[in-house]
Design an enzyme around this catalytic site. Sequence first.
Site, PDB file in Angstrom:
ATOM      1  N   ASP A 103       0.875  -1.148   0.057  1.00 42.77           N
ATOM      2  CA  ASP A 103       0.006   0.011  -0.053  1.00 42.77           C
ATOM      3  C   ASP A 103       0.875   1.343   0.093  1.00 42.77           C
ATOM      4  O   ASP A 103       2.070   1.123   0.057  1.00 42.77           O
ATOM      5  CB  ASP A 103      -0.991  -0.084   1.120  1.00 42.77           C
ATOM      6  CG  ASP A 103      -0.425  -0.111   2.439  1.00 42.77           C
ATOM      7  OD1 ASP A 103       0.865   0.640   2.549  1.00 42.77           O
ATOM      8  OD2 ASP A 103      -0.938  -0.556   3.471  1.00 42.77           O
ATOM      9  N   LYS A 130      -4.510   3.448  -2.014  1.00 43.60           N
ATOM     10  CA  LYS A 130      -3.914   4.686  -1.910  1.00 43.60           C
ATOM     11  C   LYS A 130      -4.408   5.396  -0.579  1.00 43.60           C
ATOM     12  O   LYS A 130      -4.487   4.207   0.320  1.00 43.60           O
ATOM     13  CB  LYS A 130      -4.710   5.413  -3.220  1.00 43.60           C
ATOM     14  CG  LYS A 130      -3.662   5.669  -4.161  1.00 43.60           C
ATOM     15  CD  LYS A 130      -3.824   6.908  -4.922  1.00 43.60           C
ATOM     16  CE  LYS A 130      -2.791   7.647  -5.300  1.00 43.60           C
ATOM     17  NZ  LYS A 130      -2.698   8.757  -5.897  1.00 43.60           N
ATOM     18  N   MET A 182      -4.941   8.971  11.350  1.00 43.83           N
ATOM     19  CA  MET A 182      -5.939   9.239  10.426  1.00 43.83           C
ATOM     20  C   MET A 182      -7.268  10.243  10.426  1.00 43.83           C
ATOM     21  O   MET A 182      -8.263  10.165  10.357  1.00 43.83           O
ATOM     22  CB  MET A 182      -6.897   7.791  10.078  1.00 43.83           C
ATOM     23  CG  MET A 182      -6.170   6.643   9.324  1.00 43.83           C
ATOM     24  SD  MET A 182      -6.818   5.174   9.180  1.00 43.83           S
ATOM     25  CE  MET A 182      -7.118   4.449  11.039  1.00 43.83           C
TER      26      MET A 182
HETATM   27  N1  SAH Z   1      -0.831   0.093  10.753  1.00 44.60           N
HETATM   28  C1  SAH Z   1      -0.609   1.394  10.431  1.00 44.60           C
HETATM   29  C2  SAH Z   1      -1.392   2.406  10.620  1.00 44.60           C
HETATM   30  C3  SAH Z   1      -2.143   2.366   9.375  1.00 44.60           C
HETATM   31  S1  SAH Z   1      -3.645   3.535   9.449  1.00 44.60           S
HETATM   32  C4  SAH Z   1       0.711   1.641  11.759  1.00 44.60           C
HETATM   33  O1  SAH Z   1       0.710   0.904  12.578  1.00 44.60           O
HETATM   34  O2  SAH Z   1       1.501   2.609  11.691  1.00 44.60           O
HETATM   35  C5  SAH Z   1      -2.986   5.005   8.304  1.00 44.60           C
HETATM   36  C6  SAH Z   1      -2.601   6.074   9.178  1.00 44.60           C
HETATM   37  O3  SAH Z   1      -1.347   5.851   9.691  1.00 44.60           O
HETATM   38  C7  SAH Z   1      -2.178   7.235   8.520  1.00 44.60           C
HETATM   39  O4  SAH Z   1      -3.624   7.923   8.202  1.00 44.60           O
HETATM   40  C8  SAH Z   1      -1.397   7.999   9.470  1.00 44.60           C
HETATM   41  O5  SAH Z   1      -2.317   8.642  10.398  1.00 44.60           O
HETATM   42  C9  SAH Z   1      -0.506   6.937  10.119  1.00 44.60           C
HETATM   43  N2  SAH Z   1       0.801   6.656   9.470  1.00 44.60           N
HETATM   44  C10 SAH Z   1       1.314   5.739   8.956  1.00 44.60           C
HETATM   45  N3  SAH Z   1       2.492   6.084   8.604  1.00 44.60           N
HETATM   46  C11 SAH Z   1       2.918   7.118   8.798  1.00 44.60           C
HETATM   47  C12 SAH Z   1       4.059   8.113   8.884  1.00 44.60           C
HETATM   48  N4  SAH Z   1       5.048   7.318   8.294  1.00 44.60           N
HETATM   49  N5  SAH Z   1       3.671   9.313   9.385  1.00 44.60           N
HETATM   50  C13 SAH Z   1       2.641   9.837   9.714  1.00 44.60           C
HETATM   51  N6  SAH Z   1       1.680   8.897   9.842  1.00 44.60           N
HETATM   52  C14 SAH Z   1       1.559   7.813   9.460  1.00 44.60           C
END
Ligand code: SAH
Length: 504
Positions: free
Chosen positions: A36, A58, A173
């Site tokens: 993704d 996306k 998010m």
């Molecule tokens: N499984 C992921 C979260 C997925 S939900 C985890 O554990 O990190 C998707 C959300 O994750 C995004 O909308 C954002 O809020 C956050 N996110 C994931 N990677 C990020 C990054 N590198 N920087 C900032 N926010 C991030």
Amino acid sequence: MNPGYCYLVGAGPGDLGLCTLRAKELIEQADVLVYDYLSNPEMLRWTPEGCEQIYAGKKAGDHAIPQGGINQLLIDKAKEGKTVVRLKGGDPMVFGRGGEEAQELRAAGIPFEIVPGISSTIAGPCYAGIPVTHRAHNTQLTIFTGHEDPTKAESSIDYEQIAKAPGTKVMLMGVGRMAPITESLIKAGAAPETPVAMVRWATTGQQQTLVGTLATIAQKIEDTGFKAPAVCTIGDVVNLREEINWFEERPLFGKSIVVTRTRKQAGDLNRKLALLGADAYEIPTIRIDPPKDMLAFGELVRDSHTYDWIVFTSPNAVDAFFDVFFKLYKDVRSIGGARIAAIGPGTEKKVNAARLTVDLLPDQPGVAENLVECLLRENGTVDHLKFLYVKAEETRDVINELLTKQGAIVDEAIAYRTVPETEDPTGGQARFKESGADVITFTSSSTVDHFLDLGFDIPETTKIASIGPITSATLKENALPVDIEAEEHTIPGLIAAIERYFAT
Ligand code: SAH
């Protein structure tokens, strides 16, 4: 047929170094990789040849494949007996739908493994200098999603409860809904002056941090045009950033730097720049292809032990040489008494990887004329000495000419060809067209030529960095300014020059 296997794998928050060894191991064996937009595209490079890569999603609400379709895809591919890796940003079980996918796999009888990843909920604040827990501040951490619309009647997010919970709160998010979310929290009793930090693209060179309070952050987001993806941290620990902020203080932090080497080589330069905080991205302009006459090359490699010297003028030449050499011979001693010269330390390293040492390095790494001078000095005379010159098809003929002039017998072994890269495997070309870069790096004349072939407009504000005088000459011939030139003509030399440039 045996059912295949499905791996639900956390890719970590973005920085390549924050991915687990297990994840890398599995990507290297994948028949199918489903990924993704939050997974670092560099990881695609780890896939074996022939691996089918499927882009699954996306940003929120804009899925390339709907979730039901992804589940079915994982099941179908595994049923074909394939090793399927489903790569997800952060940790698969933290707002990553890993649980749902695992349930579907179980129901379909597909064996699976789940590989945790470093979640952005922890890594995001960390890279902004914010500890999510600290003994002097809190004993509790609440993680929640801001994805749901808080005005929606049947919302399952209980803002009352979240507002009442002591300690740090981390939200994913929610960038687009910060106004209603912060209002709900304040209405439910949270102090309006509670510190809030939003960290965007955390752990990557594109990281941006915006700090405010529950009362001010929504307006700040609006004013600065701050966008997703971001991790939101709410609580007193945010103030510790003033003391602990570390990543954003690195020397190249926030500088976007284009790397124009081949797909295979770019990783190293990219990684080194990223460790200095740079937002390095790659536009591979060239690809290494086998020589047109592989048979001729093979015969020269076979006879390499009959030469006095073997001269290597690039790391690729060494790779190509030993690929063939070890197909023909089992023992490195089959190289006989031939002595080895290398143009610079990068090339030397590759020779060392074959468990051989280099007998001669020029005083000025990377300069062909100087290599010949050093060979003359070392041998007294090269008259009637036999040289095997292992090179790219398009390499300048200087070494051959100068040695021949001195009476040496030189055979040229064409080990590979550099051809233009026609694909855009990590989306770098598209990115450059859209937003340019602070610096473009060039590590050889051919990268300059091939980059120009791509026909981009180079913005005036973009600085041009060259590995040495020959590359610089090619740039100037093409009317491009050389803003940065490496003193030592190597990758570390180039990086040092870029660092110096931004330090002053
Ligand atoms: N499984 C992921 C979260 C997925 S939900 C985890 O554990 O990190 C998707 C959300 O994750 C995004 O909308 C954002 O809020 C956050 N996110 C994931 N990677 C990020 C990054 N590198 N920087 C900032 N926010 C991030």
